[in-house]
Design a protein around this motif. Structure first.
Motif, PDB file in Angstrom:
ATOM      1  N   LEU A   2       0.618  -1.276   0.013  1.00 26.91           N
ATOM      2  CA  LEU A   2      -0.294  -0.033  -0.067  1.00 26.91           C
ATOM      3  C   LEU A   2       0.791   1.163  -0.140  1.00 26.91           C
ATOM      4  O   LEU A   2       1.822   1.465   0.789  1.00 26.91           O
ATOM      5  CB  LEU A   2      -1.043  -0.046   1.161  1.00 26.91           C
ATOM      6  CG  LEU A   2      -2.062  -0.912   1.163  1.00 26.91           C
ATOM      7  CD1 LEU A   2      -2.954  -0.478   2.452  1.00 26.91           C
ATOM      8  CD2 LEU A   2      -2.937  -0.782  -0.132  1.00 26.91           C
ATOM      9  N   GLY A   3       0.538   2.266  -0.855  1.00 33.82           N
ATOM     10  CA  GLY A   3       1.131   3.477  -0.839  1.00 33.82           C
ATOM     11  C   GLY A   3       0.086   4.555  -0.949  1.00 33.82           C
ATOM     12  O   GLY A   3      -0.947   4.545  -1.376  1.00 33.82           O
ATOM     13  N   LEU A   4       0.505   5.955  -0.505  1.00 35.74           N
ATOM     14  CA  LEU A   4      -0.091   6.993  -0.495  1.00 35.74           C
ATOM     15  C   LEU A   4       0.802   8.341  -1.157  1.00 35.74           C
ATOM     16  O   LEU A   4       1.762   8.484  -0.911  1.00 35.74           O
ATOM     17  CB  LEU A   4      -0.468   7.341   0.785  1.00 35.74           C
ATOM     18  CG  LEU A   4      -1.297   8.753   1.034  1.00 35.74           C
ATOM     19  CD1 LEU A   4      -2.629   8.375   0.466  1.00 35.74           C
ATOM     20  CD2 LEU A   4      -1.467   9.125   2.495  1.00 35.74           C
ATOM     21  N   ILE A   5       0.141   8.581  -2.276  1.00 34.23           N
ATOM     22  CA  ILE A   5       0.765  10.042  -2.777  1.00 34.23           C
ATOM     23  C   ILE A   5      -0.318  11.098  -2.805  1.00 34.23           C
ATOM     24  O   ILE A   5      -1.617  11.090  -3.252  1.00 34.23           O
ATOM     25  CB  ILE A   5       1.172   9.673  -4.371  1.00 34.23           C
ATOM     26  CG1 ILE A   5       2.084   8.490  -4.466  1.00 34.23           C
ATOM     27  CG2 ILE A   5       1.444  11.014  -4.902  1.00 34.23           C
ATOM     28  CD1 ILE A   5       2.528   8.389  -5.669  1.00 34.23           C
ATOM     29  N   THR A   6       0.043  12.430  -2.243  1.00 31.31           N
ATOM     30  CA  THR A   6      -0.762  13.261  -2.326  1.00 31.31           C
ATOM     31  C   THR A   6      -0.002  14.551  -2.455  1.00 31.31           C
ATOM     32  O   THR A   6       1.079  14.740  -1.937  1.00 31.31           O
ATOM     33  CB  THR A   6      -1.518  13.438  -0.616  1.00 31.31           C
ATOM     34  OG1 THR A   6      -2.020  14.623  -0.838  1.00 31.31           O
ATOM     35  CG2 THR A   6      -0.412  13.642   0.374  1.00 31.31           C
ATOM     36  N   ASP A   7      -0.718  15.812  -2.965  1.00 35.52           N
ATOM     37  CA  ASP A   7      -0.078  16.910  -3.066  1.00 35.52           C
ATOM     38  C   ASP A   7      -0.498  17.776  -1.906  1.00 35.52           C
ATOM     39  O   ASP A   7      -1.628  17.519  -1.340  1.00 35.52           O
ATOM     40  CB  ASP A   7      -0.585  17.501  -4.467  1.00 35.52           C
ATOM     41  CG  ASP A   7      -0.375  16.973  -5.885  1.00 35.52           C
ATOM     42  OD1 ASP A   7       0.975  16.286  -5.720  1.00 35.52           O
ATOM     43  OD2 ASP A   7      -1.018  17.114  -6.977  1.00 35.52           O
TER      44      ASP A   7
END
Length: 222
Positions: A116-121
């Motif tokens: 699981l990964g999370l990418i956010t601006d």
């Protein structure tokens, strides 16, 4: 591209995948909650303004820069006061939550062999506060949470591919074994598509930034 209307439907499309990466705002939680929480924090500062939170929300709903609008309408605008209110909004610890469907989705995935990964601006201080409030480190390893601004500034925000490449390296999987789940059709999937990743568009009808122009203005104001 796969389209879903419920976040839990992600679970129907994880076969043959080794990694699922999520967006944060309006994907894992309701961004409107964050806005309301932020304006509540600002209202506590502007005690001289009656019904301050409601006035801020009304200005926001009309597509106006809420803090500027209220300060001007109340005839108390000062540059230092505006900056203080913006800092409160950006740095406050928000009152936000994950939906039951989102919790269930993350529980199932984190209990599987899928990475699981999370990418956010977004501004790091605000995004970090959201992540902490939502207790997302119960599901995502710290090294698999990427706030794009922390890679070197706003130029690393989507559609810059660096965050996706970084997680691909950490996961040690092929791009075609990864999927990105997000809500913004305008920018979220440009890099994943070019890299050969799969895409799941969460068509969040309640999403705050359904229109790109509105999202752009919000990013400028807050």
């Amino acid at each position: 591209m796969i389209e879903i209307s419920r976040i839990i439907d992600v679970l129907n499309y994880t076969y043959n995948l080794k990694a699922v990466i999520f967006d944060l705002d309006d994907t894992l939680f309701d961004e409107k909650e964050y806005v309301k929480s932020g304006y509540n924090a600002v209202a506590k500062e502007l005690t001289q303004v009656d019904n301050c939170k409601d006035k801020l929300l009304q200005a926001f709903k009309k597509g106006k820069p809420a803090i500027d609008t209220v300060l001007y309408e109340e005839e108390i605008f000062e540059a230092k006061l505006k900056e203080r209110c913006l800092r409160i909004y950006r740095e406050h610890m928000p009152t936000i939550h994950l939906s039951n469907e989102t919790v269930r989705t993350l529980e199932v995935l984190s209990g599987s062999d899928i990475k699981l990964g999370l990418i956010t601006d977004g501004r790091p201080e605000g995004q970090r506060a959201k992540i902490k409030s939502l207790q997302l480190e119960n599901f995502f390893s710290k090294e698999h949470i990427v706030i794009t601004d922390e890679l070197g500034g706003i130029n690393f925000r989507k559609p810059n591919p660096r965050a996706f490449c970084l997680l691909q390296e950490k996961f040690n999987v092929q791009f075609n074994e990864m999927v990105y789940v997000a809500d913004n059709i305008e920018k979220d999937f440009i890099a994943p598509n070019k890299l050969g990743m799969k895409s799941i568009w969460y068509k969040n009808k309640n999403g705050l930034y359904y229109k790109k122009s509105f999202m752009d203005n919000y990013n400028k104001w807050c």
